[in-house]
Design a protein around this motif. Structure first.
Motif, short mmCIF file in Angstrom:
data_model
loop_
_atom_site.label_atom_id
_atom_site.label_comp_id
_atom_site.label_asym_id
_atom_site.label_seq_id
_atom_site.Cartn_x
_atom_site.Cartn_y
_atom_site.Cartn_z
N THR A 95 1.82 -6.63 -2.18
CA THR A 95 1.35 -5.92 -3.38
C THR A 95 -0.14 -5.66 -3.23
O THR A 95 -0.92 -6.58 -2.94
N GLU A 106 3.39 -1.45 -4.25
CA GLU A 106 4.22 -2.54 -3.77
C GLU A 106 5.02 -2.09 -2.55
O GLU A 106 5.57 -0.99 -2.54
N LYS A 108 8.21 -3.39 -0.47
CA LYS A 108 9.32 -4.32 -0.45
C LYS A 108 10.10 -4.15 0.85
O LYS A 108 10.40 -3.02 1.25
#
Length: 219
Positions: A95, A106, A108
């Motif tokens: 992040t 962000e 992921k």
């Protein structure tokens, strides 16, 4: 297989033969231009215009993602060089946030998984359970089992329903063996990074996603 190029002709190809003009239909037939309905010509023009914009937007998004990952990678390298540290946990989730806390990015990392032959053993055990359970006893569980193994496309299992089975608390010995078989069938075949963007008006507000998704644009 022919390669689809990024070049989208603005107008349908007009073939000149014997002093006459023709358009080619989806079957590859040459149709005299005079016999092509005005509505079909307009539809052809409209679709070509939309696809042209779509191809340009797709290329722009690809460039944007590439630049985003390069910028974040450069920042990560700088942190590693100057401070001997990096952002993120063991799985690679990261992040990044502005100084005022109003914007963040962000990253992921999601595992890409497949299923081994143990899944068929699980299916056999669950079929035994379904055979013994009456239709009135556990209809909601039978429905989940049916959806889990009902493929949307050839060779693809409904993964969300399959994982839902693992969360059910059932003590039947065959059920427990089936759940073990499902867990043992899971194979991690790779990983993929997903980038998400967020902003908020003030530090007291909830973050709102900046959606790059045609279906959700403007939401």
């Amino acid at each position: 297989m022919d390669t689809v190029t990024n070049e989208v002709p603005q107008n349908a190809e007009i073939i000149e033969m014997g002093g006459k003009q023709f358009m080619i239909n989806a079957k590859g037939d040459h149709i005299a231009l005079a016999n092509v309905k005005a509505a079909d010509k307009l539809q052809d023009e409209t679709v070509r215009k939309i696809i042209g914009y779509a191809v340009e937007l797709n290329a722009q998004i690809n460039r944007f993602r590439s630049h985003t990952m390069l910028d974040l990678g450069a920042f990560d390298a700088l942190l590693a060089q100057e401070y001997g540290t990096k952002i993120g946990g063991k799985k690679g989730n990261r992040t990044y946030q502005t100084f005022d806390g109003l914007m963040k990015v962000e990253v992921k990392v999601a595992d890409q998984i497949d299923f081994g032959p143990e899944l068929q053993i699980a299916k056999s055990l669950l079929d035994e359970c379904m055979t013994e359970w009456t239709a009135d006893s556990r209809p909601e569980i039978q429905s989940i089992i049916t959806r889990a193994f009902n493929t949307d496309r050839e060779g693809q299992i409904n993964r969300s329903e399959l994982f839902m089975l693992l969360r059910l608390d059932i003590e039947d010995e065959r059920w427990l063996r089936a759940m073990d078989a499902i867990r043992n069938s899971i194979r991690v075949t790779g990983s993929k990074e997903y980038v998400r963007f967020y902003r908020r008006a003030s530090i007291n507000d909830q973050f709102q996603a900046i959606t790059i998704d045609l279906a959700k644009a403007g939401a």
